[in-house]
Design a protein around this motif. Sequence first.
Motif, short mmCIF file in Angstrom:
data_model
loop_
_atom_site.label_atom_id
_atom_site.label_comp_id
_atom_site.label_asym_id
_atom_site.label_seq_id
_atom_site.Cartn_x
_atom_site.Cartn_y
_atom_site.Cartn_z
N ASP A 1 5.33 17.42 9.12
CA ASP A 1 5.93 16.85 10.32
C ASP A 1 6.30 15.38 10.13
O ASP A 1 7.04 14.81 10.94
CB ASP A 1 4.95 17.00 11.49
N ASN A 2 5.78 14.76 9.06
CA ASN A 2 5.95 13.32 8.92
C ASN A 2 7.41 12.86 8.94
O ASN A 2 7.73 11.91 9.66
CB ASN A 2 5.25 12.82 7.65
N PRO A 3 8.29 13.52 8.18
CA PRO A 3 9.69 13.05 8.22
C PRO A 3 10.27 13.12 9.63
O PRO A 3 10.93 12.18 10.07
CB PRO A 3 10.41 14.04 7.29
N ALA A 4 9.95 14.20 10.33
CA ALA A 4 10.45 14.34 11.70
C ALA A 4 9.87 13.24 12.58
O ALA A 4 10.56 12.65 13.43
CB ALA A 4 10.08 15.71 12.25
N ALA A 5 8.58 12.95 12.35
CA ALA A 5 7.90 11.95 13.18
C ALA A 5 8.54 10.59 12.99
O ALA A 5 8.81 9.87 13.95
CB ALA A 5 6.42 11.88 12.82
N ILE A 6 8.80 10.26 11.72
CA ILE A 6 9.33 8.92 11.50
C ILE A 6 10.76 8.82 12.00
O ILE A 6 11.18 7.78 12.52
CB ILE A 6 9.21 8.52 10.00
N ALA B 1 10.38 8.33 15.62
CA ALA B 1 9.84 6.99 15.89
C ALA B 1 10.95 5.95 15.80
O ALA B 1 11.05 5.04 16.63
CB ALA B 1 8.73 6.65 14.91
N ARG B 2 11.79 6.13 14.78
CA ARG B 2 12.89 5.18 14.60
C ARG B 2 13.83 5.23 15.81
O ARG B 2 14.27 4.22 16.33
CB ARG B 2 13.64 5.52 13.31
N GLU C 1 -9.48 10.96 6.24
CA GLU C 1 -8.42 11.55 7.03
C GLU C 1 -7.10 10.89 6.67
O GLU C 1 -7.07 9.73 6.29
CB GLU C 1 -8.71 11.35 8.52
N SER C 2 -6.05 11.66 6.81
CA SER C 2 -4.75 11.07 6.53
C SER C 2 -4.39 10.11 7.65
O SER C 2 -4.92 10.17 8.74
CB SER C 2 -3.69 12.16 6.40
N SER C 3 -3.49 9.21 7.36
CA SER C 3 -3.18 8.19 8.32
C SER C 3 -1.68 8.06 8.48
O SER C 3 -0.92 8.20 7.53
CB SER C 3 -3.76 6.86 7.85
N MET C 4 -1.27 7.80 9.69
CA MET C 4 0.15 7.60 9.93
C MET C 4 0.56 6.16 9.67
O MET C 4 1.74 5.84 9.63
CB MET C 4 0.50 7.96 11.37
N LEU C 5 -0.46 5.29 9.55
CA LEU C 5 -0.14 3.88 9.36
C LEU C 5 0.70 3.69 8.11
O LEU C 5 1.64 2.91 8.08
CB LEU C 5 -1.43 3.05 9.27
N ASN C 6 0.34 4.46 7.06
CA ASN C 6 1.09 4.36 5.82
C ASN C 6 2.51 4.88 5.98
O ASN C 6 3.45 4.32 5.43
CB ASN C 6 0.38 5.14 4.70
N VAL C 7 2.59 5.95 6.74
CA VAL C 7 3.91 6.54 6.95
C VAL C 7 4.80 5.58 7.72
O VAL C 7 5.95 5.36 7.37
CB VAL C 7 3.77 7.87 7.72
N PHE C 8 4.21 4.98 8.75
CA PHE C 8 5.00 4.10 9.60
C PHE C 8 5.34 2.78 8.93
O PHE C 8 6.09 1.98 9.46
CB PHE C 8 4.27 3.85 10.92
N ARG C 9 4.69 2.54 7.80
CA ARG C 9 4.97 1.29 7.12
C ARG C 9 6.46 1.21 6.74
O ARG C 9 7.04 0.16 6.64
CB ARG C 9 4.09 1.17 5.88
N ARG C 10 7.02 2.38 6.54
CA ARG C 10 8.43 2.42 6.14
C ARG C 10 9.36 2.06 7.30
O ARG C 10 10.54 1.84 7.12
CB ARG C 10 8.78 3.81 5.62
N LEU C 11 8.79 2.05 8.46
CA LEU C 11 9.60 1.85 9.65
C LEU C 11 9.63 0.36 9.95
O LEU C 11 8.67 -0.19 10.48
CB LEU C 11 8.92 2.60 10.80
#
Lengths: 404, 476
Positions: free
Chosen positions: A331-336, A339-340, A363-373
């Motif tokens: 879901d991460n790509p969809a989430a980001i 979010a954008r 646990e996995s974290s969204m913080l890393n994912v959102f770093r790209r944002l």
Amino acid sequence: MTTETIFREYRPSDAERSDRSAGDRLRHREKVRESIRENIADIIAEESIIGKDKDKVIKVPLRGIKEYRFIFGENTPGAAQGDGNAQPGQVVGKAGKDGQGQGEGQAGDRPGVDYYETDVTLEELIEIMFEDLELPNLERRALREIPSDRFAKRKGYRHVGIRVRLDKRRTARQRVMRQMASRKYENAAPADPSAPDAEAEERRFPFRKDDLRYKHLEIDTREESNAAVLCIMDTSGSMDTMKKYLARSFFFLLYQFIATRYRSVEIVFIAHHTEANEVTEEEFFHKGESGGTFISSGYQKALDIIAERYHPSLWNLYAFHCSDGDNFDSDNPAAIRAARELCGVCNLFGYGEIKPLGSRYYESSMLNVFRRLDAPNFQAVLIERKEDIWPSFKAFLSKDRVKE
Amino acid sequence: MANYEISDLAEWDKRIQEKAAAFGLDWYPQEFEICDHTGMLGYMAYSGMPSHYPHWSYGKAYEKLKTLYDYGVNGLPYEMVINSNPAIAYLMRDNTLLLQILTIAHVYGHNDFFKNNFTYKSTRADLTIERFKAHALRVRRYCEDPSIGIDKVERILDAGHALAFQCRRNLAIKKLGREEQVTRLIEAARPRTDPFSRIHARPEFREPDTHKTPIEPDEDVLLFIRDHNPFLAEWERDLLTIVDEETKYFLPMMETKIMNEGWASYWHKRIVESLDLDQGLHLEFIVRHNQVLRPIPGQINPYHLGFKIWEDLHRRHENPTPEEINKYGAPAKSGDEKIFEAREVERDSSFLRRYLTEELMREMDMFQYESRGDELVVDKVSDEEGWKSVKETLIKNVGAGSIPVIKVEDADFGHNRTLYLKHHHDGRDLQLEYAEKTIAFVHRLWGRETVLETTLQGKRSLLCFNDRGFSVRALK
């Protein structure tokens, strides 16, 4: 030997003047307030204030205003009087937590035992807390909906009103009109010439109440910038009690803040797991759900609602999301992406990741994912403990951010 | 509503004075002021002073008193009297006639005590009101001075209040000047004359350090800092002086609480009983008297304890029992002579030590308690083994005994201008949180590192406060 004694009688006027502690009391209260402000993070962490009535009284520990001096500690025995049959081993009371010698009525002018807590209602507390916070980057949008009283506009004249609005010109004109009318009437019935001061009488023509004219003003209500706040919370199965508690505490603060400071900001509550729903305030704060996590579902719901009801050209939008970041990888790509998109329409998009101590290591974290944002109006914080709620809340909303 | 007129009170006052004079009491001229409850709360918050300098702690005191009063936890006193010449007493407007009579008699007891007890000699009662007023004016002036302002004044006053009671206990003992202390130090260092010096090894001579500051440990911490910190501004020194003067005015009251209240209660009883009140008033008197003097289990009621001792002392010198003659010897003085002598030369600690007898302690069921966990537990009672220990504990806790003894040992410790304080440990540890915060205040006034030697749970420790904050170190 006797001496002359003076008796000074009670005079109520003296008593009224004698409130001499007023200044010192005020100063003391300022100190109390200051102390509360300094300790707000702890108070919020200690108190479960979620969903409490506004009039609920909270005991707030006061740290700043004790009068410290050197005193004896706990291993200080005391002496006292018994009721006639005190026995060794008998319990006679509770030990004072601060070991303040229990102040057994000895020591005349020693100030008594300090009190360490004060009562404030939740409302007062919130008021103190939110003193220097506001929704950041609030802009004027095209259509205005939030009404606020502005200056008054003149609209006609009335017979009644307040003195300052008396319209002298119109009042004088009314009098002249009345005078003209009455002269016509008097001419019809000539005055008695025998009266010596008839002429003078004729010249005096006083104002009457009917003559008075007042300007009438109408309060102009102008539409202020609209704002809507979207609260998005993860309610999936991985959100355990502690995480939910942290998330709800955060949203409760947010809700209180908006309700206190802005009269008509709209608040939307969205709860999501693999799919998202708009829920009521009650459900949002009190209901639990379960299931997997698709963060994008929450964002998509928010975007849908925005598209449907709050067009970004008309509304200041704020979205806040709390989650444990345990998203399905797929879901991460969809989430980001979502979010954008949210960042594109919102004045501020805040993401709070709830990771009770330790859990962030496995646990996995969204913080890393959102770093790209890298949107300037995106802000992410990590909430690990109860103590973090207030600082992160402040990070989202403090006035200083706007200046930066 | 009150059932008296001012003229009634003046009439009763005259009769009371006649009786008091006949008993031999000796007082300053007296002034009475009738006040209502807000007035009384105000006087209580400011220790009875008609004018007093402002500080938030008095606002706090007022709020607390008012809350307790409003919720009916505490009543208000019937009177309040301050040690001044003329003595000023406040009477509650809502008192009944009998209460006013009782209170007036009570006030003369206090007044006599203020005038005659040795601890009050240093308070200069003639100047009390003026002095407090001058203090208030000075503090207000500093607050209004644009270069100072209330925040800076509070900074100093907060610190001053924290240390106010770290001062000399017995003001009747003259404080030696530096030269006198040096002389005494040299005297003490001189080898003693030894008649057997021929056969004894010559004692090693240690040169006394006459350059140290202070020469002898100094208990007046506040004054010491005032005199030895060159960086304090003139107004800061003045504030410390003001705080110290006020403390030394109040210290005697603290040191004689039990004696003083007991004495006033003892005399209001004797005076009122000699007034031949009619039956109604007399019955009310008995009720009120017993309300004030009732023992409070689990506490010490200073009125009750003091009253019992004075009464017992008088009786033992008038009608001693055979056992008492056996134990304490036949009385050499009459009861009145004895109590008047004691009211002049004792303070609470010596008064209790000399006149609180084993029998009296047993009658009052005095016990000693200590804290175990969360509870206060009776430790010893006044039986044959325990009474001495109970009495010692009681004496330790009265008056200034409830304040730790802390003295300045060295103003230049480690040649670093570190202030070295020492707590003279008597079995009671300091409360650490309070010690930490109070040391911070010392540091604020001293401006350099401050250390306090004390004993914590049997271990000698050094509490330090410097620019980096607070730390505790163990000492060997």
